[in-house]
Scaffold this motif. Structure first.
Motif, PDB file in Angstrom:
ATOM      1  N   ILE A   1      15.977  30.814   7.425  1.00 33.25           N
ATOM      2  CA  ILE A   1      16.712  30.545   8.657  1.00 33.25           C
ATOM      3  C   ILE A   1      17.618  31.734   8.902  1.00 33.25           C
ATOM      4  O   ILE A   1      18.455  32.074   8.068  1.00 33.25           O
ATOM      5  CB  ILE A   1      17.533  29.247   8.538  1.00 33.25           C
ATOM      6  CG1 ILE A   1      16.589  28.057   8.346  1.00 33.25           C
ATOM      7  CG2 ILE A   1      18.390  29.034   9.791  1.00 33.25           C
ATOM      8  CD1 ILE A   1      16.798  27.309   7.086  1.00 33.25           C
TER       9      ILE A   1
ATOM     10  N   ALA B   1      29.096  21.608  -1.818  1.00 29.05           N
ATOM     11  CA  ALA B   1      27.752  22.199  -1.762  1.00 29.05           C
ATOM     12  C   ALA B   1      27.634  23.375  -2.724  1.00 29.05           C
ATOM     13  O   ALA B   1      26.977  24.365  -2.433  1.00 29.05           O
ATOM     14  CB  ALA B   1      27.432  22.638  -0.339  1.00 29.05           C
TER      15      ALA B   1
ATOM     16  N   ARG C   1      14.279  27.020   0.715  1.00 30.01           N
ATOM     17  CA  ARG C   1      14.881  27.291   2.029  1.00 30.01           C
ATOM     18  C   ARG C   1      16.078  28.223   1.850  1.00 30.01           C
ATOM     19  O   ARG C   1      16.932  27.989   1.004  1.00 30.01           O
ATOM     20  CB  ARG C   1      15.316  25.984   2.692  1.00 30.01           C
ATOM     21  CG  ARG C   1      14.129  25.166   3.213  1.00 30.01           C
ATOM     22  CD  ARG C   1      14.541  23.781   3.662  1.00 30.01           C
ATOM     23  NE  ARG C   1      15.424  23.749   4.815  1.00 30.01           N
ATOM     24  CZ  ARG C   1      15.017  23.774   6.084  1.00 30.01           C
ATOM     25  NH1 ARG C   1      13.740  23.856   6.363  1.00 30.01           N
ATOM     26  NH2 ARG C   1      15.900  23.717   7.068  1.00 30.01           N
TER      27      ARG C   1
ATOM     28  N   GLU D   1      11.107  29.424   3.441  1.00 30.69           N
ATOM     29  CA  GLU D   1      11.518  29.139   4.807  1.00 30.69           C
ATOM     30  C   GLU D   1      12.871  29.797   5.021  1.00 30.69           C
ATOM     31  O   GLU D   1      13.853  29.460   4.355  1.00 30.69           O
ATOM     32  CB  GLU D   1      11.600  27.631   5.050  1.00 30.69           C
ATOM     33  CG  GLU D   1      10.221  26.998   5.123  1.00 30.69           C
ATOM     34  CD  GLU D   1      10.235  25.519   5.496  1.00 30.69           C
ATOM     35  OE1 GLU D   1      11.313  24.894   5.481  1.00 30.69           O
ATOM     36  OE2 GLU D   1       9.145  24.996   5.789  1.00 30.69           O
TER      37      GLU D   1
ATOM     38  N   ALA E   1      28.568  25.759   7.479  1.00 23.85           N
ATOM     39  CA  ALA E   1      28.109  24.611   8.262  1.00 23.85           C
ATOM     40  C   ALA E   1      26.594  24.667   8.429  1.00 23.85           C
ATOM     41  O   ALA E   1      25.901  23.658   8.264  1.00 23.85           O
ATOM     42  CB  ALA E   1      28.801  24.584   9.630  1.00 23.85           C
ATOM     43  N   ALA E   2      26.076  25.846   8.731  1.00 25.89           N
ATOM     44  CA  ALA E   2      24.625  25.987   8.906  1.00 25.89           C
ATOM     45  C   ALA E   2      23.910  25.711   7.585  1.00 25.89           C
ATOM     46  O   ALA E   2      22.888  25.029   7.545  1.00 25.89           O
ATOM     47  CB  ALA E   2      24.270  27.378   9.426  1.00 25.89           C
TER      48      ALA E   2
ATOM     49  N   LYS F   1       9.796  23.481  -0.415  1.00 31.18           N
ATOM     50  CA  LYS F   1       9.752  24.909  -0.168  1.00 31.18           C
ATOM     51  C   LYS F   1      11.160  25.402  -0.423  1.00 31.18           C
ATOM     52  O   LYS F   1      12.131  24.686  -0.197  1.00 31.18           O
ATOM     53  CB  LYS F   1       9.424  25.184   1.296  1.00 31.18           C
ATOM     54  CG  LYS F   1       8.035  24.782   1.669  1.00 31.18           C
ATOM     55  CD  LYS F   1       7.414  25.874   2.523  1.00 31.18           C
ATOM     56  CE  LYS F   1       6.038  25.467   2.960  1.00 31.18           C
ATOM     57  NZ  LYS F   1       4.988  26.103   2.198  1.00 31.18           N
TER      58      LYS F   1
ATOM     59  N   ASP G   1      25.942  23.534  -5.251  1.00 27.94           N
ATOM     60  CA  ASP G   1      24.622  23.653  -5.861  1.00 27.94           C
ATOM     61  C   ASP G   1      23.763  24.679  -5.114  1.00 27.94           C
ATOM     62  O   ASP G   1      22.602  24.888  -5.445  1.00 27.94           O
ATOM     63  CB  ASP G   1      23.922  22.288  -5.898  1.00 27.94           C
ATOM     64  CG  ASP G   1      23.834  21.641  -4.525  1.00 27.94           C
ATOM     65  OD1 ASP G   1      24.566  22.069  -3.607  1.00 27.94           O
ATOM     66  OD2 ASP G   1      23.025  20.699  -4.367  1.00 27.94           O
TER      67      ASP G   1
ATOM     68  N   ILE H   1      24.747  23.780   5.220  1.00 25.56           N
ATOM     69  CA  ILE H   1      24.738  22.351   4.917  1.00 25.56           C
ATOM     70  C   ILE H   1      23.759  21.607   5.821  1.00 25.56           C
ATOM     71  O   ILE H   1      22.950  20.814   5.356  1.00 25.56           O
ATOM     72  CB  ILE H   1      26.169  21.775   5.001  1.00 25.56           C
ATOM     73  CG1 ILE H   1      26.981  22.328   3.822  1.00 25.56           C
ATOM     74  CG2 ILE H   1      26.147  20.258   4.999  1.00 25.56           C
ATOM     75  CD1 ILE H   1      28.437  21.963   3.824  1.00 25.56           C
ATOM     76  N   GLN H   2      23.804  21.886   7.121  1.00 25.79           N
ATOM     77  CA  GLN H   2      22.880  21.191   8.025  1.00 25.79           C
ATOM     78  C   GLN H   2      21.427  21.504   7.687  1.00 25.79           C
ATOM     79  O   GLN H   2      20.555  20.650   7.800  1.00 25.79           O
ATOM     80  CB  GLN H   2      23.161  21.571   9.481  1.00 25.79           C
ATOM     81  CG  GLN H   2      24.474  21.012   9.984  1.00 25.79           C
ATOM     82  CD  GLN H   2      24.724  21.320  11.449  1.00 25.79           C
ATOM     83  OE1 GLN H   2      23.891  21.894  12.136  1.00 25.79           O
ATOM     84  NE2 GLN H   2      25.901  20.943  11.933  1.00 25.79           N
ATOM     85  N   GLU H   3      21.179  22.733   7.283  1.00 22.70           N
ATOM     86  CA  GLU H   3      19.801  23.127   6.985  1.00 22.70           C
ATOM     87  C   GLU H   3      19.404  22.765   5.553  1.00 22.70           C
ATOM     88  O   GLU H   3      18.261  22.952   5.165  1.00 22.70           O
ATOM     89  CB  GLU H   3      19.617  24.630   7.221  1.00 22.70           C
ATOM     90  CG  GLU H   3      19.872  25.081   8.663  1.00 22.70           C
ATOM     91  CD  GLU H   3      18.747  24.664   9.625  1.00 22.70           C
ATOM     92  OE1 GLU H   3      17.750  24.102   9.157  1.00 22.70           O
ATOM     93  OE2 GLU H   3      18.912  24.899  10.841  1.00 22.70           O
ATOM     94  N   ASP H   4      20.341  22.272   4.779  1.00 21.48           N
ATOM     95  CA  ASP H   4      20.107  21.894   3.381  1.00 21.48           C
ATOM     96  C   ASP H   4      19.362  23.001   2.622  1.00 21.48           C
ATOM     97  O   ASP H   4      18.326  22.765   1.992  1.00 21.48           O
ATOM     98  CB  ASP H   4      19.320  20.576   3.297  1.00 21.48           C
ATOM     99  CG  ASP H   4      19.437  19.927   1.904  1.00 21.48           C
ATOM    100  OD1 ASP H   4      20.348  20.316   1.146  1.00 21.48           O
ATOM    101  OD2 ASP H   4      18.619  19.041   1.588  1.00 21.48           O
TER     102      ASP H   4
END
Ligand code: B12
Ligand SMILES: Nc1nc2c(ncn2[C@@H]2O[C@H](COP(=O)(O)OP(=O)(O)O)[C@@H](O)[C@H]2O)c(=O)[nH]1
Ligand SMILES: [Mg+2]
Lengths: 134, 340
Positions: A39, A87, A9, A37, A52-53, A7, A89, A55-58
């Motif tokens: 966030i 990151a 994100r 999705e 940071a968010a 999906k 990409d 990256i954690q949430e990819d």
């Protein structure tokens, strides 16, 4: 199976002290309704927190909204931090009250597109679908 | 990065690798079974805590404060927050993280939001796998926030070592807590929003239904006095009695009041599980439920992927629709075809 895989994100973020959040919420809902999705991290995020968010949430996309005029500092700071963390990409888009003359500079800093008042959310959905980097 | 490298980096808790590994597991991307095989031997060390309760009861706020409390004790925390995916669009608005953002710069806390993606319990099909990734990455605690509707309670019970059930005053006269089955799965009861009127009543209702279930020891004074001391006393008593009596704790998640006691109670519960040898039992139950789910997934997948069975299924379905055979007979026929 057929469609269980990925999906899109998206992190929808409000950097800086700007309290105008209607636009961000409109965009968040539109992306959700387009099957993504989303966030949502709320108001007053620092570029560091946003990255940071992300990256954690990819996430595939970071979508930021600014109406306060601080975009020339905050948007490039986020793309810079994403690059530093490897990151880059992640597709970065922005929106809000952004003068036309600022847009080329922002694009040079890695903001793929800027959506100002009057653009339909459908355009944003289309742009994201066509430009995510995976 | 190839997958071996992602795995080895994730195992040393490199954030980007952990996060990518979660995506691989969540999306079942190519090679995810190899990845899973590589991390699984490293799991089983984290204390998995499930937080469930109705939407709006303060679960996210509580998880945020629980993470802060464990961090202050030097522990690391992985968080999995599940929100519903729209069955119509497939999209989801994942908003739990909003209340946890202050941890985003702390390397000792990892927060991941997930949509249910069509799964009907209060979790997503991949939640268990994501918990395993965080566990393997070495987080001391993995805290799961469920959607809080549907079958959340049941699902979380088969996944977590400790389940904290959150209730709040003012949800109407229906006694929320006596919903069938729910009392059985709460290891710790949290009555949040104690700043609101009606807390005493909720506490009393929980106590009553625990009494009915024979689970509440009831020697610990008035609910209003339930605090750290009581949680610990309950825990100690529970260990002595070789049985766990779920404590009922009051919190104000917004201010953090009472949250230390919740953490205390979760830890006490874990100690009790270990002392009682009940942890082995719980983990076995999780392994069994996971194995059965995967097996049925695979069988179903075999069915749906294979043109021959698919054709047969269609033919049988027509017969059922025309009332030539009943659906159980058709099901049995199809099974014969698959296992043969
Ligand atoms: C409503 C409003 C408010 C409300 C905000 C309520 C809220 N919770 O959002 C209130 C009254 C609180 C407010 C306060 C202020 N405001 Co005001 N406010 C507006 C107003 C009238 C409309 C903004 C709005 O909600 N539009 C509707 C939404 C849906 O549109 P949008 O945000 O533009 O979003 C669309 C697009 O821009 C785009 N988009 C936006 N973000 C993103 C992000 C992505 C990723 C994408 C793809 C697209 C996208 O898509 C959206 C849908 O099409 C604008 C004027 C205007 N015409 O824009 C001023 C305006 C933004 N405010 C302004 C100012 C100055 C203020 C105050 C500082 C005033 C003061 N002196 O107190 C305060 C600051 C508040 C704060 N804490 O930041 C100025 C900003 C000037 C500037 N940038 O240089 C404006 C432009 C008014 C003006 N002409 O002077 N404000
Ligand atoms: N009055 C009061 N409100 C709270 C308390 N804890 C959380 N809330 C609020 O309850 C609302 C829902 O909280 P949230 O954590 O998102 O609940 P969730 O849906 O269960 O995750 C938010 O507006 C919180 O600020 C509390 O102890 N007292
Ligand atoms: Mg929540």
């Amino acid at each position: 199976m057929m469609d269980e895989g990925r999906k899109i994100r998206v992190l929808v973020a409000k950097p800086g002290l700007d309290g105008h959040d209607r636009g961000a919420k409109v965009v968040a809902r539109a992306l959700r309704d387009a099957g993504m999705e989303v966030i949502y991290t709320g108001l007053r995020q620092t570029p560091e927190q946003i990255v940071a968010a992300a990256i954690q949430e990819d996430v595939d996309v970071v979508a930021m909204s600014i109406l306060s005029g601080a975009h020339n500092y905050l948007f490039p700071r986020v793309t810079q931090l994403l690059r530093e963390r490897g990151a880059d990409d992640v597709l970065v888009v922005g929106g809000g009250i952004i003068p036309d003359e600022d847009i080329p500079g922002l694009q040079e800093c890695g903001i793929a597109a800027v959506f100002t008042p009057g653009t339909s959310t459908g355009d944003t959905v289309k742009f994201i679908r066509e430009n995510i980097k995976r | 990065m190839d997958w071996q490298e992602i795995v080895s980096r994730a195992l040393s808790r490199e954030v980007r690798a952990v996060s990518r590994l979660i995506s691989i597991v969540e999306d079942r991307r190519a090679g995810f079974e190899d990845v899973y095989a590589a991390i699984y031997p490293r799991t089983g060390r984290a204390h998995v805590i499930g937080i469930t309760g109705p939407p709006g009861s303060g679960k996210s706020t509580l998880v945020d404060k629980i993470a802060a409390e464990y961090r202050s004790r030097g522990k690391t925390v992985g968080i999995v927050a599940v929100d519903p995916t729209s069955p119509f669009t497939g999209g989801a608005l994942l908003g739990d993280r909003l209340r946890m953002q202050r941890h985003s710069l702390d390397n000792g806390v990892f927060i991941r939001s997930m949509g249910t993606r069509g799964h009907l319990g209060g979790l997503s099909r991949a939640t268990s796998g994501v918990v395993d990734v965080l566990d393997a990455a070495g987080y001391d605690y993995v805290v799961i926030e469920t959607v809080g509707v549907g079958q959340s309670e049941v699902e979380i019970a088969s996944l977590a070592d400790t389940v904290a059930l959150v209730q709040v005053p003012g949800l109407g006269d229906d006694i929320q807590v006596i919903k069938a089955g729910v009392m059985e799965i709460g290891d710790v009861f949290v009555v949040n929003k104690k700043d609101r009127p009606g807390v005493e009543r909720v506490v009393a209702e929980i106590r009553m239904s625990l009494d009915l279930a024979g689970k509440y020891s009831g020697h610990h004074g008035p609910a209003t006095a339930m605090a750290a001391a009581t949680a610990t006393a309950t825990a100690t008593a529970a260990i002595a009695a070789n049985a766990w009596h779920p404590p009922i704790l009051q919190t104000m998640a917004e201010s953090g009041e009472g949250v230390a006691e919740v953490c205390e109670a979760c830890d006490a519960h874990m100690r009790c599980l270990v002392t009682d040898n009940a942890l082995v039992e719980r983990r076995f139950r999780r392994a069994r439920s996971e194995t059965m789910k995967i097996a049925s997934d695979l069988i179903w997948r075999g069915l749906a992927d294979d043109a021959r069975t698919l054709g047969a299924a269609e033919g049988l379905a027509w017969k059922v629709a025309r009332r030539e055979i009943d659906p159980y007979a058709a099901g049995r026929d199809l099974r014969e075809l698959v296992v043969s």
